[in-house]
Scaffold this motif. Structure first.
Motif, PDB file in Angstrom:
ATOM      1  N   PHE A 192       7.184   1.625   9.016  1.00  0.00           N
ATOM      2  CA  PHE A 192       5.836   2.063   8.652  1.00  0.00           C
ATOM      3  C   PHE A 192       5.279   3.119   9.604  1.00  0.00           C
ATOM      4  O   PHE A 192       4.145   3.557   9.450  1.00  0.00           O
TER       5      PHE A 192
ATOM      6  N   ARG B  30       0.822  -1.219   0.000  1.00  0.00           N
ATOM      7  CA  ARG B  30       0.000   0.000   0.000  1.00  0.00           C
ATOM      8  C   ARG B  30       0.850   1.261   0.000  1.00  0.00           C
ATOM      9  O   ARG B  30       0.414   2.312  -0.480  1.00  0.00           O
ATOM     10  N   ARG B  31       2.056   1.161   0.531  1.00  0.00           N
ATOM     11  CA  ARG B  31       2.967   2.302   0.572  1.00  0.00           C
ATOM     12  C   ARG B  31       3.895   2.323  -0.656  1.00  0.00           C
ATOM     13  O   ARG B  31       4.806   3.136  -0.727  1.00  0.00           O
TER      14      ARG B  31
END
Length: 107
Positions: free
Chosen positions: A67, A26-27
């Motif tokens: 994260f 997702r990042r």
């Protein structure tokens, strides 16, 4: 003596690995980049994302740190919110607390 890993533990580690893989994707971070940021090998990241129970916990912590989620690890067993531990402690509290006798002349 080697004890078999309880199934709930295995499932939780597998889920954490899967969640780390999803968070990484997702990042838009590659496995190679995550490994570099964590100070780990690419194979360690791959094993961690597969939920390999032999991956040391500090690598999971390093991934969480990358994260910006390290506080999740800090809160895992927050003793101030340990309802069972606090209840057990409260059950051992004395019913009454008596004052100690003061020596003569003490305030």
């Amino acid at each position: 003596m080697d004890h078999p890993l309880p199934l709930p533990v295995e499932r939780a580690i597998r889920k954490l690995g899967s969640d780390i893989a999803l968070a990484r994707r997702r990042r838009y971070i590659s496995q190679e980049s995550l490994a570099e940021r964590m100070g780990a090998s690419l194979s360690t990241v791959r094993r961690m994302e597969k939920g390999d129970v032999r991956v040391p916990i500090h690598f999971f912590g390093r991934a969480l740190h990358v994260f910006g989620e390290i506080q999740a690890l800090e809160r895992l067993l927050d003793t101030s919110r340990d309802d069972i531990g606090l209840t057990l402690m409260d059950e051992r509290l004395p019913k009454r607390v008596r004052s100690k006798p003061r020596p003569p002349g003490a305030l």
